[in-house]
Write an enzyme that holds these catalytic residues in place. Structure first.
Site, short mmCIF file in Angstrom:
data_model
loop_
_atom_site.label_atom_id
_atom_site.label_comp_id
_atom_site.label_asym_id
_atom_site.label_seq_id
_atom_site.Cartn_x
_atom_site.Cartn_y
_atom_site.Cartn_z
N TRP A 23 0.84 -1.20 0.00
CA TRP A 23 0.00 0.00 0.00
C TRP A 23 0.87 1.25 0.00
O TRP A 23 1.89 1.32 0.70
CB TRP A 23 -0.91 -0.03 1.23
CG TRP A 23 -1.77 1.18 1.41
CD1 TRP A 23 -2.59 1.76 0.50
CD2 TRP A 23 -1.89 1.97 2.61
NE1 TRP A 23 -3.23 2.86 1.04
CE2 TRP A 23 -2.81 3.01 2.33
CE3 TRP A 23 -1.31 1.88 3.88
CZ2 TRP A 23 -3.18 3.96 3.29
CZ3 TRP A 23 -1.68 2.83 4.83
CH2 TRP A 23 -2.60 3.85 4.53
N ASP A 46 1.39 -8.80 -1.05
CA ASP A 46 0.00 -8.34 -1.00
C ASP A 46 -0.14 -7.02 -1.75
O ASP A 46 0.57 -6.05 -1.45
CB ASP A 46 -0.42 -8.16 0.46
CG ASP A 46 -1.87 -7.71 0.60
OD1 ASP A 46 -2.74 -8.57 0.79
OD2 ASP A 46 -2.12 -6.49 0.53
N TYR A 51 -4.44 0.04 -5.10
CA TYR A 51 -3.08 0.55 -4.91
C TYR A 51 -2.47 1.01 -6.24
O TYR A 51 -1.43 1.68 -6.22
CB TYR A 51 -2.17 -0.52 -4.32
CG TYR A 51 -2.62 -1.09 -3.00
CD1 TYR A 51 -3.64 -0.52 -2.24
CD2 TYR A 51 -2.00 -2.24 -2.50
CE1 TYR A 51 -4.03 -1.08 -1.03
CE2 TYR A 51 -2.39 -2.79 -1.28
CZ TYR A 51 -3.41 -2.22 -0.56
OH TYR A 51 -3.80 -2.78 0.63
N LYS A 76 -6.72 -7.52 -4.50
CA LYS A 76 -8.05 -7.25 -3.97
C LYS A 76 -8.91 -6.56 -5.03
O LYS A 76 -8.44 -5.64 -5.72
CB LYS A 76 -7.96 -6.37 -2.72
CG LYS A 76 -7.02 -6.92 -1.66
CD LYS A 76 -6.91 -5.98 -0.48
CE LYS A 76 -5.69 -6.31 0.35
NZ LYS A 76 -4.42 -5.89 -0.28
N HIS A 109 -12.21 -5.99 -1.43
CA HIS A 109 -11.42 -5.08 -0.59
C HIS A 109 -12.21 -4.48 0.57
O HIS A 109 -11.66 -4.19 1.63
CB HIS A 109 -10.82 -3.97 -1.46
CG HIS A 109 -9.58 -3.38 -0.90
ND1 HIS A 109 -8.69 -2.66 -1.67
CD2 HIS A 109 -9.04 -3.38 0.35
CE1 HIS A 109 -7.68 -2.24 -0.92
NE2 HIS A 109 -7.87 -2.65 0.31
N ASN A 150 -11.87 -6.27 5.47
CA ASN A 150 -12.66 -5.27 6.19
C ASN A 150 -14.11 -5.70 6.39
O ASN A 150 -14.98 -4.86 6.65
CB ASN A 150 -12.63 -3.92 5.45
CG ASN A 150 -11.25 -3.32 5.39
OD1 ASN A 150 -10.65 -3.02 6.42
ND2 ASN A 150 -10.71 -3.17 4.19
N GLN A 171 -9.17 -10.18 5.77
CA GLN A 171 -8.03 -9.31 6.06
C GLN A 171 -8.55 -8.04 6.72
O GLN A 171 -9.36 -7.32 6.14
CB GLN A 171 -7.27 -8.97 4.77
CG GLN A 171 -6.01 -8.17 5.01
CD GLN A 171 -5.29 -7.82 3.71
OE1 GLN A 171 -5.11 -6.64 3.40
NE2 GLN A 171 -4.87 -8.83 2.95
N SER A 198 -1.47 -3.57 8.33
CA SER A 198 -0.92 -2.48 9.16
C SER A 198 -0.67 -2.94 10.59
O SER A 198 -1.13 -2.30 11.54
CB SER A 198 -1.84 -1.27 9.13
OG SER A 198 -1.96 -0.77 7.82
N PRO A 199 0.09 -4.03 10.80
CA PRO A 199 0.35 -4.52 12.16
C PRO A 199 1.19 -3.57 13.00
O PRO A 199 1.26 -3.74 14.22
CB PRO A 199 1.08 -5.85 11.92
CG PRO A 199 1.72 -5.68 10.57
CD PRO A 199 0.76 -4.86 9.77
N LYS A 240 4.40 -3.38 5.97
CA LYS A 240 4.81 -2.73 4.73
C LYS A 240 6.07 -1.93 4.96
O LYS A 240 6.16 -1.16 5.92
CB LYS A 240 3.71 -1.82 4.21
CG LYS A 240 3.98 -1.28 2.81
CD LYS A 240 3.47 0.14 2.63
CE LYS A 240 4.44 1.16 3.18
NZ LYS A 240 4.06 2.56 2.89
N ASN A 250 11.95 -7.25 10.06
CA ASN A 250 10.55 -7.61 10.29
C ASN A 250 10.33 -9.12 10.28
O ASN A 250 9.33 -9.61 10.83
CB ASN A 250 9.64 -6.96 9.24
CG ASN A 250 9.51 -5.46 9.44
OD1 ASN A 250 9.88 -4.92 10.48
ND2 ASN A 250 8.96 -4.79 8.44
#
Length: 296
Positions: A23, A46, A51, A76, A109, A150, A171, A198-199, A240, A250
């Site tokens: 993203w 992903d 995007y 997505k 999405h 979502n 997701q 977005s962890p 990301k 990471n």
């Protein structure tokens, strides 16, 4: 090593336990990011139609030298796609943009178009239309697994009750201070794997002093702590970054957060300020209108 570990989806397809998100990485830049990620050992990328970087993602895979069969690609379906014909066309558009003969996972999405996100309407019929297109593409071998993003419980129930296939993935936004435990538990009860986008809270977690203190006790970074938190919840995190060193860091999450610290993280207050990232590009027009006083 976490990059070699996998979950198994309800239909038997295996998916790497850690992926990398793309993203807000422009198409012209994402090719190198994908190559760097694959070079670092990632095998799960992903992306999304929203995007506008699917072409570059596909280019990164092809130029990496890594075998296509070893890499799991997720994209997505655009959130505004709520008819069968439009969704079918867009699915083929993603295959063309990516330059692939199949997609490993494709998600709806959002249950709502972005300009109506979480405003009350669930678009049940439109989501069934889009889902029917995904089911058909799955049967045709264009997509190995299908799911959603979502989606709340009512949105999931709509597909579970009326679709031919149950979603294999949901997701959702999930990080320390904002973890939708009820939705996670419900999704799992239906055999749905939950992914955490977005962890690291769009980067906002990096400014959290409490997380910094805890991370220091383990000798890790805040990002590593946040990613490990998701993994210990049996979520699939999608951090990301475009920085190769951060990619490697990471994935260096072979430590265990104690039960006491996990309890503290699960109970963390939801007071995250996402800053600029709070205005997602996918509904940026809505945000701009709100600022101009055009939208209530």
């Amino acid at each position: 090593m976490i990059l070699q570990d996998t979950f198994t989806l309800a239909n038997g397809v295996t998916i790497p336990k850690l992926g990398i998100g793309t993203w807000r990485i422009p198409d012209a830049e994402v090719t190198k990011v994908v190559r760097d990620a694959l070079d670092a050992g990632y095998r799960h990328i992903d992306t999304a139609q929203a995007y506008a970087n699917e072409h570059g993602v596909g280019g990164g895979l092809r130029s990496s030298g890594v075998d296509r069969g070893a890499v799991f690609i997720t994209t997505k379906l655009a959130a505004e796609s709520k008819t069968y014909a439009d969704a079918t066309s867009r699915i083929d558009g993603s295959l063309q943009a990516l330059g692939l003969d199949h997609i490993d996972l494709m998600l709806i999405h959002s249950p709502q178009p972005w300009d109506q996100f979480r405003e009350g309407e669930h678009f049940l019929e439109g989501n069934l239309e889009a889902w029917r297109a995904l089911e058909e593409a799955h049967r045709a071998g264009k997509i190995r697994a299908i799911g959603v993003s979502n989606f709340e419980r009512a949105d999931l129930d709509n597909l579970l009750d009326n679709g031919s296939l149950a979603p294999m993935v949901n997701q959702v936004l999930a990080h320390v201070g904002n973890t939708p435990f009820d939705l996670i538990d419900y999704s799992r009860s239906k055999g749905i794997l939950v992914e955490a986008y977005s962890p690291v809270a769009h980067g906002a977690a990096l400014n959290n002093a409490h997380l910094a203190t805890m991370a220091a006790r383990y000798g890790v970074s805040i990002a590593q702590l946040c990613i490990r938190y998701c993994l210990q919840l049996e979520l699939l995190p999608l951090p990301k970054t475009s920085n190769p060193a951060h990619m490697r860091d990471n994935a260096a999450v072979e430590f265990t957060i104690s039960d006491a610290d996990m309890a503290a993280l699960k109970g963390a207050a939801d007071n995250t300020d996402y800053g600029e990232a709070s205005a997602f590009p996918v509904f940026g027009k809505k945000r701009q209108a709100e600022r101009a006083g055009q939208v209530d």
